[in-house]
Design a protein around this motif. Structure first.
Motif, PDB file in Angstrom:
ATOM      1  N   THR A 153      -2.826 -24.173  56.192  1.00 16.24           N
ATOM      2  CA  THR A 153      -1.412 -23.943  55.870  1.00 16.24           C
ATOM      3  C   THR A 153      -1.134 -22.460  56.050  1.00 16.24           C
ATOM      4  O   THR A 153      -1.938 -21.624  55.629  1.00 16.24           O
ATOM      5  CB  THR A 153      -1.107 -24.343  54.415  1.00 16.24           C
ATOM      6  N   TRP A 154      -0.005 -22.122  56.699  1.00 17.10           N
ATOM      7  CA  TRP A 154       0.314 -20.709  56.882  1.00 17.10           C
ATOM      8  C   TRP A 154       1.812 -20.487  56.937  1.00 17.10           C
ATOM      9  O   TRP A 154       2.583 -21.407  57.232  1.00 17.10           O
ATOM     10  CB  TRP A 154      -0.354 -20.167  58.144  1.00 17.10           C
ATOM     11  N   ALA A 155       2.205 -19.258  56.610  1.00 19.63           N
ATOM     12  CA  ALA A 155       3.608 -18.858  56.765  1.00 19.63           C
ATOM     13  C   ALA A 155       3.897 -18.679  58.246  1.00 19.63           C
ATOM     14  O   ALA A 155       3.159 -17.978  58.943  1.00 19.63           O
ATOM     15  CB  ALA A 155       3.880 -17.568  56.003  1.00 19.63           C
ATOM     16  N   SER A 156       4.959 -19.310  58.719  1.00 26.52           N
ATOM     17  CA  SER A 156       5.264 -19.265  60.138  1.00 26.52           C
ATOM     18  C   SER A 156       5.731 -17.871  60.548  1.00 26.52           C
ATOM     19  O   SER A 156       6.730 -17.360  60.036  1.00 26.52           O
ATOM     20  CB  SER A 156       6.343 -20.283  60.489  1.00 26.52           C
ATOM     21  N   LEU A 157       5.045 -17.277  61.513  1.00 27.80           N
ATOM     22  CA  LEU A 157       5.446 -15.975  62.035  1.00 27.80           C
ATOM     23  C   LEU A 157       6.644 -16.091  62.969  1.00 27.80           C
ATOM     24  O   LEU A 157       7.278 -15.091  63.299  1.00 27.80           O
ATOM     25  CB  LEU A 157       4.275 -15.330  62.774  1.00 27.80           C
ATOM     26  N   SER A 158       6.953 -17.326  63.399  1.00 28.04           N
ATOM     27  CA  SER A 158       8.081 -17.556  64.311  1.00 28.04           C
ATOM     28  C   SER A 158       9.372 -17.864  63.568  1.00 28.04           C
ATOM     29  O   SER A 158      10.422 -18.006  64.205  1.00 28.04           O
ATOM     30  CB  SER A 158       7.759 -18.728  65.254  1.00 28.04           C
ATOM     31  N   TYR A 159       9.298 -17.995  62.245  1.00 28.57           N
ATOM     32  CA  TYR A 159      10.477 -18.414  61.483  1.00 28.57           C
ATOM     33  C   TYR A 159      11.634 -17.449  61.712  1.00 28.57           C
ATOM     34  O   TYR A 159      11.471 -16.235  61.643  1.00 28.57           O
ATOM     35  CB  TYR A 159      10.128 -18.485  59.993  1.00 28.57           C
ATOM     36  N   ARG A 160      12.821 -18.000  62.007  1.00 29.16           N
ATOM     37  CA  ARG A 160      14.003 -17.223  62.321  1.00 29.16           C
ATOM     38  C   ARG A 160      15.058 -17.387  61.240  1.00 29.16           C
ATOM     39  O   ARG A 160      15.052 -18.347  60.461  1.00 29.16           O
ATOM     40  CB  ARG A 160      14.607 -17.720  63.646  1.00 29.16           C
ATOM     41  N   ASP A 161      16.025 -16.454  61.211  1.00 27.54           N
ATOM     42  CA  ASP A 161      17.176 -16.609  60.332  1.00 27.54           C
ATOM     43  C   ASP A 161      17.816 -17.971  60.615  1.00 27.54           C
ATOM     44  O   ASP A 161      18.197 -18.263  61.748  1.00 27.54           O
ATOM     45  CB  ASP A 161      18.193 -15.504  60.580  1.00 27.54           C
ATOM     46  N   PRO A 162      17.930 -18.845  59.608  1.00 28.19           N
ATOM     47  CA  PRO A 162      18.347 -20.229  59.874  1.00 28.19           C
ATOM     48  C   PRO A 162      19.763 -20.359  60.415  1.00 28.19           C
ATOM     49  O   PRO A 162      20.019 -21.205  61.273  1.00 28.19           O
ATOM     50  CB  PRO A 162      18.192 -20.921  58.511  1.00 28.19           C
ATOM     51  N   VAL A 163      20.691 -19.549  59.936  1.00 25.57           N
ATOM     52  CA  VAL A 163      22.068 -19.648  60.418  1.00 25.57           C
ATOM     53  C   VAL A 163      22.151 -19.190  61.869  1.00 25.57           C
ATOM     54  O   VAL A 163      22.757 -19.854  62.721  1.00 25.57           O
ATOM     55  CB  VAL A 163      23.025 -18.840  59.523  1.00 25.57           C
ATOM     56  N   ASP A 164      21.535 -18.068  62.180  1.00 25.40           N
ATOM     57  CA  ASP A 164      21.550 -17.572  63.555  1.00 25.40           C
ATOM     58  C   ASP A 164      20.924 -18.585  64.515  1.00 25.40           C
ATOM     59  O   ASP A 164      21.437 -18.825  65.617  1.00 25.40           O
ATOM     60  CB  ASP A 164      20.798 -16.244  63.660  1.00 25.40           C
ATOM     61  N   LEU A 165      19.818 -19.162  64.096  1.00 27.09           N
ATOM     62  CA  LEU A 165      19.143 -20.120  64.969  1.00 27.09           C
ATOM     63  C   LEU A 165      19.988 -21.373  65.168  1.00 27.09           C
ATOM     64  O   LEU A 165      20.141 -21.871  66.295  1.00 27.09           O
ATOM     65  CB  LEU A 165      17.785 -20.492  64.387  1.00 27.09           C
ATOM     66  N   ALA A 166      20.549 -21.898  64.079  1.00 26.72           N
ATOM     67  CA  ALA A 166      21.392 -23.093  64.193  1.00 26.72           C
ATOM     68  C   ALA A 166      22.574 -22.841  65.106  1.00 26.72           C
ATOM     69  O   ALA A 166      22.905 -23.661  65.979  1.00 26.72           O
ATOM     70  CB  ALA A 166      21.867 -23.535  62.812  1.00 26.72           C
ATOM     71  N   MET A 167      23.232 -21.687  64.937  1.00 27.13           N
ATOM     72  CA  MET A 167      24.395 -21.386  65.761  1.00 27.13           C
ATOM     73  C   MET A 167      24.005 -21.197  67.226  1.00 27.13           C
ATOM     74  O   MET A 167      24.779 -21.529  68.125  1.00 27.13           O
ATOM     75  CB  MET A 167      25.099 -20.147  65.235  1.00 27.13           C
ATOM     76  N   SER A 168      22.821 -20.697  67.476  1.00 21.67           N
ATOM     77  CA  SER A 168      22.398 -20.505  68.867  1.00 21.67           C
ATOM     78  C   SER A 168      22.230 -21.845  69.576  1.00 21.67           C
ATOM     79  O   SER A 168      22.456 -21.944  70.784  1.00 21.67           O
ATOM     80  CB  SER A 168      21.092 -19.709  68.927  1.00 21.67           C
ATOM     81  N   PHE A 169      21.851 -22.878  68.834  1.00 22.01           N
ATOM     82  CA  PHE A 169      21.695 -24.192  69.438  1.00 22.01           C
ATOM     83  C   PHE A 169      23.023 -24.934  69.564  1.00 22.01           C
ATOM     84  O   PHE A 169      23.152 -25.835  70.397  1.00 22.01           O
ATOM     85  CB  PHE A 169      20.694 -25.031  68.643  1.00 22.01           C
ATOM     86  N   LEU A 170      23.998 -24.582  68.747  1.00 21.86           N
ATOM     87  CA  LEU A 170      25.272 -25.304  68.766  1.00 21.86           C
ATOM     88  C   LEU A 170      26.387 -24.555  69.482  1.00 21.86           C
ATOM     89  O   LEU A 170      27.450 -25.114  69.729  1.00 21.86           O
ATOM     90  CB  LEU A 170      25.707 -25.619  67.334  1.00 21.86           C
ATOM     91  N   SER A 171      26.170 -23.280  69.798  1.00 28.80           N
ATOM     92  CA  SER A 171      27.264 -22.497  70.376  1.00 28.80           C
ATOM     93  C   SER A 171      27.470 -22.784  71.856  1.00 28.80           C
ATOM     94  O   SER A 171      28.554 -22.547  72.400  1.00 28.80           O
ATOM     95  CB  SER A 171      26.999 -21.002  70.185  1.00 28.80           C
ATOM     96  N   ASP A 172      26.458 -23.289  72.515  1.00 33.20           N
ATOM     97  CA  ASP A 172      26.539 -23.500  73.957  1.00 33.20           C
ATOM     98  C   ASP A 172      26.387 -24.983  74.265  1.00 33.20           C
ATOM     99  O   ASP A 172      25.391 -25.428  74.820  1.00 33.20           O
ATOM    100  CB  ASP A 172      25.453 -22.682  74.668  1.00 33.20           C
ATOM    101  N   LEU A 173      27.407 -25.771  73.919  1.00 38.67           N
ATOM    102  CA  LEU A 173      27.356 -27.204  74.171  1.00 38.67           C
ATOM    103  C   LEU A 173      27.425 -27.448  75.682  1.00 38.67           C
ATOM    104  O   LEU A 173      28.204 -26.808  76.393  1.00 38.67           O
ATOM    105  CB  LEU A 173      28.517 -27.912  73.476  1.00 38.67           C
ATOM    106  N   PRO A 174      26.628 -28.374  76.192  1.00 38.29           N
ATOM    107  CA  PRO A 174      26.636 -28.620  77.637  1.00 38.29           C
ATOM    108  C   PRO A 174      27.971 -29.202  78.091  1.00 38.29           C
ATOM    109  O   PRO A 174      28.648 -29.911  77.341  1.00 38.29           O
ATOM    110  CB  PRO A 174      25.494 -29.624  77.831  1.00 38.29           C
TER     111      PRO A 174
END
Length: 308
Positions: A153-174
């Motif tokens: 078990t480990w703390a994820s070094l890749s963990y991102r700010d959740p709001v920024d990450l969510a918006m990055s996936f939803l801001s550019d709808l195909p």
């Protein structure tokens, strides 16, 4: 606590989760499992008589629209036990999940960290590493503060700010796969919005109840546009493989990353959150809802239809 659990095979899944279930039972924590039927049947068999102590939910039905999971599944279960920590095992991705769902799945996983930041809730999300693509596992590490395997078990070094990450996936709808029909509407065109959606629903072969549901969903979003976003919006409707898609966009600005997802009961929401009530209904009705708020607001509503 929000964990990504990377497991190799079915045996590793049950071996890792059985001790978690036993610990939860011993401490009086309510437990829910939201997963594919093959995984719930596996865990039910492994638990034996203790299977009756778990709430079993089918993710292919309950989570067909990932945008409803926080409010309609995780939050609803947690709200039944306001003074106790609960354990939820939720399987967000599997190989057969439609590709169109992926951005909404990642946004959901990220926003769990915001929605339940102050709640007594443990969420474990299993990812089968032998069947899922590498990018799915990479994104899981970005959306979960903790990563668990059978060995470590480990703390994820890749963990991102959740709001920024969510918006990055939803801001550019195909862009649509086909040319959409477009209608610019204001207060006097709301009836035309409903008529256009109904006509496309008939052509797509939706049955009467599904037609009515889709018209209701689009009407809710279009009404929000008229009330909260300057009184004018754009409706686009098109077909994709296996789906009818309706999209309402406007110039309204939304600052709440959990719009349409708030897990608390409607009656207890603060006034600034009331604009999300209609979206809660939309999330319950539709098979996929994508909400993009980077530039104005776009709500894209999908209904499954039979393939041509």
């Amino acid at each position: 606590m929000h964990e990504a659990f990377f497991y190799r095979d079915r045996a590793a899944l049950s071996a890792a989760l059985l001790p978690r279930f036993a610990e939860a039972f011993a401490s009086g924590q309510p437990v829910a499992v939201v997963a594919r039927r093959s995984r719930t049947e596996l865990l039910q068999g492994a638990l034996g008589s203790d299977a009756g102590r778990v709430r079993w939910l089918d993710m292919t039905r309950e989570g067909r629209n990932p945008t409803r999971l926080i409010s309609g599944v995780l939050g609803r279960f947690a709200d039944e036990y306001p003074d106790r920590r609960v354990l939820i095992v939720g399987e967000p991705m599997w190989p057969e999940r439609p590709r169109a769902d992926y951005a909404a799945v990642v946004a959901h996983e990220a926003l769990i960290n915001v929605a339940f930041a102050d709640r007594e809730l443990s969420v474990v999300c299993p990812y089968e590493v032998s069947t899922l693509p590498a990018h799915v596992l990479q994104d899981a590490a970005r959306t979960h503060p903790t990563v668990v395997t059978s060995e470590d078990t480990w703390a994820s070094l890749s963990y991102r700010d959740p709001v920024d990450l969510a918006m990055s996936f939803l801001s550019d709808l195909p862009e649509p796969e086909s040319v959409p029909e477009r209608l610019t509407f204001g207060a006097y065109e709301l009836a035309q919005v409903r008529q256009l959606v109904y006509a496309h629903a008939v052509l797509a072969g939706l049955d009467s109840s599904r037609r009515d549901d889709l018209v209701l969903a689009v009407n809710e979003v279009a009404t929000n546009t008229l009330v909260h976003a300057g009184g004018q919006g754009v409706l686009r409707v098109w077909r994709e493989t296996g789906r009818l898609v309706c999209e309402v966009s406007d110039q309204g600005q939304v600052n709440d990353p959990l719009i349409g997802r708030h897990p608390t009961p409607v009656a207890s929401r603060a006034p600034q959150q009331q604009g999300g009530r209609g979206l809660l209904l939309v999330n319950e009705i539709c098979d996929l809802v994508q909400i993009a708020t980077a530039s104005g607001t776009t709500v894209r509503m999908h209904m499954n239809v039979a393939d041509d």
